[in-house]
Design a protein around this motif. Structure first.
Motif, PDB file in Angstrom:
ATOM      1  N   GLY A  91       0.819  -1.194   0.000  1.00  0.00           N
ATOM      2  CA  GLY A  91       0.000   0.000   0.000  1.00  0.00           C
ATOM      3  C   GLY A  91       0.857   1.250   0.000  1.00  0.00           C
ATOM      4  O   GLY A  91       1.244   1.779  -1.045  1.00  0.00           O
ATOM      5  N   PHE A  92       1.181   1.716   1.206  1.00  0.00           N
ATOM      6  CA  PHE A  92       2.000   2.922   1.342  1.00  0.00           C
ATOM      7  C   PHE A  92       3.400   2.737   0.779  1.00  0.00           C
ATOM      8  O   PHE A  92       4.034   3.695   0.329  1.00  0.00           O
ATOM      9  N   GLY A  93       3.907   1.508   0.797  1.00  0.00           N
ATOM     10  CA  GLY A  93       5.233   1.277   0.251  1.00  0.00           C
ATOM     11  C   GLY A  93       5.290   1.540  -1.243  1.00  0.00           C
ATOM     12  O   GLY A  93       6.225   2.184  -1.743  1.00  0.00           O
ATOM     13  N   ILE A  94       4.284   1.042  -1.966  1.00  0.00           N
ATOM     14  CA  ILE A  94       4.211   1.294  -3.405  1.00  0.00           C
ATOM     15  C   ILE A  94       4.147   2.790  -3.687  1.00  0.00           C
ATOM     16  O   ILE A  94       4.695   3.295  -4.673  1.00  0.00           O
ATOM     17  N   LEU A  95       3.478   3.523  -2.786  1.00  0.00           N
ATOM     18  CA  LEU A  95       3.350   4.976  -2.943  1.00  0.00           C
ATOM     19  C   LEU A  95       4.585   5.735  -2.439  1.00  0.00           C
ATOM     20  O   LEU A  95       4.621   6.962  -2.505  1.00  0.00           O
ATOM     21  N   ASN A  96       5.557   5.000  -1.908  1.00  0.00           N
ATOM     22  CA  ASN A  96       6.783   5.606  -1.387  1.00  0.00           C
ATOM     23  C   ASN A  96       6.476   6.618  -0.280  1.00  0.00           C
ATOM     24  O   ASN A  96       6.954   7.752  -0.275  1.00  0.00           O
ATOM     25  N   ILE A  97       5.670   6.171   0.689  1.00  0.00           N
ATOM     26  CA  ILE A  97       5.265   7.058   1.772  1.00  0.00           C
ATOM     27  C   ILE A  97       6.452   7.511   2.609  1.00  0.00           C
ATOM     28  O   ILE A  97       6.464   8.622   3.144  1.00  0.00           O
ATOM     29  N   PHE A  98       7.468   6.658   2.716  1.00  0.00           N
ATOM     30  CA  PHE A  98       8.623   7.041   3.537  1.00  0.00           C
ATOM     31  C   PHE A  98       9.311   8.273   2.965  1.00  0.00           C
ATOM     32  O   PHE A  98       9.695   9.179   3.698  1.00  0.00           O
ATOM     33  N   ASN A  99       9.429   8.330   1.646  1.00  0.00           N
ATOM     34  CA  ASN A  99      10.033   9.506   1.017  1.00  0.00           C
ATOM     35  C   ASN A  99       9.176  10.740   1.226  1.00  0.00           C
ATOM     36  O   ASN A  99       9.686  11.837   1.480  1.00  0.00           O
ATOM     37  N   ALA A 100       7.844  10.568   1.149  1.00  0.00           N
ATOM     38  CA  ALA A 100       6.947  11.711   1.328  1.00  0.00           C
ATOM     39  C   ALA A 100       7.065  12.275   2.739  1.00  0.00           C
ATOM     40  O   ALA A 100       7.139  13.497   2.945  1.00  0.00           O
ATOM     41  N   VAL A 101       7.087  11.378   3.733  1.00  0.00           N
ATOM     42  CA  VAL A 101       7.212  11.818   5.127  1.00  0.00           C
ATOM     43  C   VAL A 101       8.571  12.474   5.362  1.00  0.00           C
ATOM     44  O   VAL A 101       8.679  13.523   6.007  1.00  0.00           O
ATOM     45  N   THR A 102       9.622  11.843   4.826  1.00  0.00           N
ATOM     46  CA  THR A 102      10.975  12.383   5.008  1.00  0.00           C
ATOM     47  C   THR A 102      11.100  13.763   4.381  1.00  0.00           C
ATOM     48  O   THR A 102      11.665  14.686   4.985  1.00  0.00           O
ATOM     49  N   THR A 103      10.579  13.923   3.171  1.00  0.00           N
ATOM     50  CA  THR A 103      10.663  15.205   2.480  1.00  0.00           C
ATOM     51  C   THR A 103       9.967  16.306   3.272  1.00  0.00           C
ATOM     52  O   THR A 103      10.497  17.412   3.442  1.00  0.00           O
ATOM     53  N   GLU A 104       8.764  16.013   3.781  1.00  0.00           N
ATOM     54  CA  GLU A 104       8.036  17.020   4.550  1.00  0.00           C
ATOM     55  C   GLU A 104       8.728  17.321   5.876  1.00  0.00           C
ATOM     56  O   GLU A 104       8.800  18.478   6.301  1.00  0.00           O
ATOM     57  N   ALA A 105       9.253  16.291   6.522  1.00  0.00           N
ATOM     58  CA  ALA A 105       9.971  16.498   7.786  1.00  0.00           C
ATOM     59  C   ALA A 105      11.192  17.389   7.577  1.00  0.00           C
ATOM     60  O   ALA A 105      11.445  18.316   8.359  1.00  0.00           O
ATOM     61  N   LYS A 106      11.942  17.123   6.534  1.00  0.00           N
ATOM     62  CA  LYS A 106      13.140  17.931   6.269  1.00  0.00           C
ATOM     63  C   LYS A 106      12.753  19.364   5.918  1.00  0.00           C
ATOM     64  O   LYS A 106      13.449  20.306   6.299  1.00  0.00           O
ATOM     65  N   ARG A 107      11.628  19.527   5.222  1.00  0.00           N
ATOM     66  CA  ARG A 107      11.153  20.862   4.885  1.00  0.00           C
ATOM     67  C   ARG A 107      10.863  21.673   6.134  1.00  0.00           C
ATOM     68  O   ARG A 107      11.060  22.894   6.171  1.00  0.00           O
ATOM     69  N   GLN A 108      10.430  20.970   7.193  1.00  0.00           N
ATOM     70  CA  GLN A 108      10.116  21.640   8.450  1.00  0.00           C
ATOM     71  C   GLN A 108      11.303  21.659   9.419  1.00  0.00           C
ATOM     72  O   GLN A 108      11.145  22.002  10.588  1.00  0.00           O
ATOM     73  N   GLY A 109      12.471  21.256   8.949  1.00  0.00           N
ATOM     74  CA  GLY A 109      13.671  21.333   9.767  1.00  0.00           C
ATOM     75  C   GLY A 109      13.821  20.217  10.778  1.00  0.00           C
ATOM     76  O   GLY A 109      14.552  20.360  11.768  1.00  0.00           O
ATOM     77  N   LEU A 110      13.148  19.102  10.549  1.00  0.00           N
ATOM     78  CA  LEU A 110      13.203  17.975  11.475  1.00  0.00           C
ATOM     79  C   LEU A 110      14.249  16.960  11.029  1.00  0.00           C
ATOM     80  O   LEU A 110      14.579  16.848   9.847  1.00  0.00           O
ATOM     81  N   ARG A 111      14.759  16.220  12.008  1.00  0.00           N
ATOM     82  CA  ARG A 111      15.625  15.089  11.714  1.00  0.00           C
ATOM     83  C   ARG A 111      14.765  13.845  11.514  1.00  0.00           C
ATOM     84  O   ARG A 111      13.715  13.710  12.131  1.00  0.00           O
ATOM     85  N   VAL A 112      15.215  12.932  10.680  1.00  0.00           N
ATOM     86  CA  VAL A 112      14.472  11.714  10.377  1.00  0.00           C
ATOM     87  C   VAL A 112      15.323  10.500  10.735  1.00  0.00           C
ATOM     88  O   VAL A 112      16.457  10.376  10.286  1.00  0.00           O
ATOM     89  N   VAL A 113      14.749   9.636  11.552  1.00  0.00           N
ATOM     90  CA  VAL A 113      15.391   8.377  11.912  1.00  0.00           C
ATOM     91  C   VAL A 113      14.568   7.243  11.312  1.00  0.00           C
ATOM     92  O   VAL A 113      13.381   7.108  11.601  1.00  0.00           O
ATOM     93  N   ALA A 114      15.201   6.419  10.491  1.00  0.00           N
ATOM     94  CA  ALA A 114      14.527   5.296   9.838  1.00  0.00           C
ATOM     95  C   ALA A 114      14.550   4.090  10.771  1.00  0.00           C
ATOM     96  O   ALA A 114      15.614   3.608  11.150  1.00  0.00           O
ATOM     97  N   VAL A 115      13.376   3.602  11.135  1.00  0.00           N
ATOM     98  CA  VAL A 115      13.257   2.473  12.055  1.00  0.00           C
ATOM     99  C   VAL A 115      13.166   1.171  11.260  1.00  0.00           C
ATOM    100  O   VAL A 115      12.349   1.042  10.352  1.00  0.00           O
ATOM    101  N   VAL A 116      14.021   0.212  11.624  1.00  0.00           N
ATOM    102  CA  VAL A 116      14.078  -1.076  10.917  1.00  0.00           C
ATOM    103  C   VAL A 116      14.265  -2.196  11.936  1.00  0.00           C
ATOM    104  O   VAL A 116      14.727  -1.965  13.054  1.00  0.00           O
ATOM    105  N   PRO A 117      13.939  -3.442  11.558  1.00  0.00           N
ATOM    106  CA  PRO A 117      14.302  -4.572  12.419  1.00  0.00           C
ATOM    107  C   PRO A 117      15.813  -4.788  12.384  1.00  0.00           C
ATOM    108  O   PRO A 117      16.509  -4.304  11.487  1.00  0.00           O
TER     109      PRO A 117
END
Length: 263
Positions: free
Chosen positions: A23-49
């Motif tokens: 679903g969201f993976g096909i839509l590349n939601i992680f990139n969308a969230v990261t792009t908006e976070a960086k636009r607002q001056g936030l740091r992004v930590v990618a959570v993985v197993p």
């Protein structure tokens, strides 16, 4: 979350033995969230197993965490545990981190979320043949379940965490690890040595990793509602956070390490 144990990546990837969430993976939601976070001056930590990937587990039976007689260790629904002792898995994990960063260069860090070996504290995992061979070489004549066995498991798991951290740093990102420190019914910390022996995860040793192996941000969860729900005792309330936080800080300071609280 950048990658889910069962459903896969929330970003496009073709890395071996991965999949993209449908679903969201096909839509590349992680990139969308990261792009908006960086636009607002936030740091992004990618959570993985760290050691819990369904696709890898399905593809490589010899990489799995094992019980006696080479039986798969599947303690809970949705757990697909990979052995810390298997070099091929270690190499896959390093490549996975490289691929994550190549496809998401704007992230600031990568977090291993609650890596666990022994879910029921019974000393059964990890009897993967590769792990057993290494154990028998280091401790000839020692039995499964012995002190040597418990120390070996914890050291192998610590090494996997070190590998993760080194690869994250090789990609010029910060390493994170989040975990829950088990609490006793009276509201006190279970000792790190007990948890090391029982679960294979050594909080103090992780907090003392150095240089490229260092966990930059070791985040320990203390959620009073969780423990109130389990024990039902009044000691678990909002003010308990201050008490247990100081206890945790003092424990790590006595061991020569520092860390972060997550409440």
């Amino acid at each position: 979350y950048a990658y889910n144990t069962i459903y896969g990546a929330y970003y496009p990837t073709t890395y071996a033995m991965t999949q993209i969430e449908n679903g969201f993976g096909i839509l590349n939601i992680f990139n969308a969230v990261t792009t908006e976070a960086k636009r607002q001056g936030l740091r992004v930590v990618a959570v993985v197993p760290l050691n819990n990937f369904k696709k890898v587990w399905e593809t490589n039976p010899t990489w799995r965490v094992k019980k006696a007689n080479n039986e798969d260790y599947t303690p809970l629904t949705g757990t697909y545990l990979l052995s810390a002792s298997v070099p091929e898995y270690q190499n896959w994990l390093k490549g996975f981190i490289d691929d994550l960063v190549v496809r998401n260069p704007n992230i600031d860090g990568i977090e291993a979320v609650e890596p666990t070996l022994d879910y029921f504290w019974d000393g059964v995992p990890d009897q993967n043949p590769i792990a057993l061979q290494a154990f028998n070489t280091l401790y000839p004549g020692s039995a499964i379940g012995s002190t040597n066995w418990k120390n070996f498991r914890a050291d192998e798991f610590l090494n996997l965490i070190s590998i993760f951290n080194r690869q994250v740093h090789a990609n010029s990102k910060a390493s994170y690890l989040v975990h829950t420190w088990t609490i006793q019914s009276n509201g006190t910390l279970m000792s790190s040595s007990s948890l090391r022996s029982s679960t294979g995860f050594d909080f103090v040793a992780v907090s003392k990793l150095q240089n490229e192996s260092k966990t930059d941000n070791l985040i320990i969860e203390f959620i009073w509602q969780q423990w109130f729900s389990q024990y039902g005792t009044a000691v678990f309330n909002p003010s308990w956070i201050t008490t247990i936080g100081n206890s945790y800080k003092n424990t790590l300071q006595a061991a020569g390490a520092t860390s972060t609280l997550h409440i």
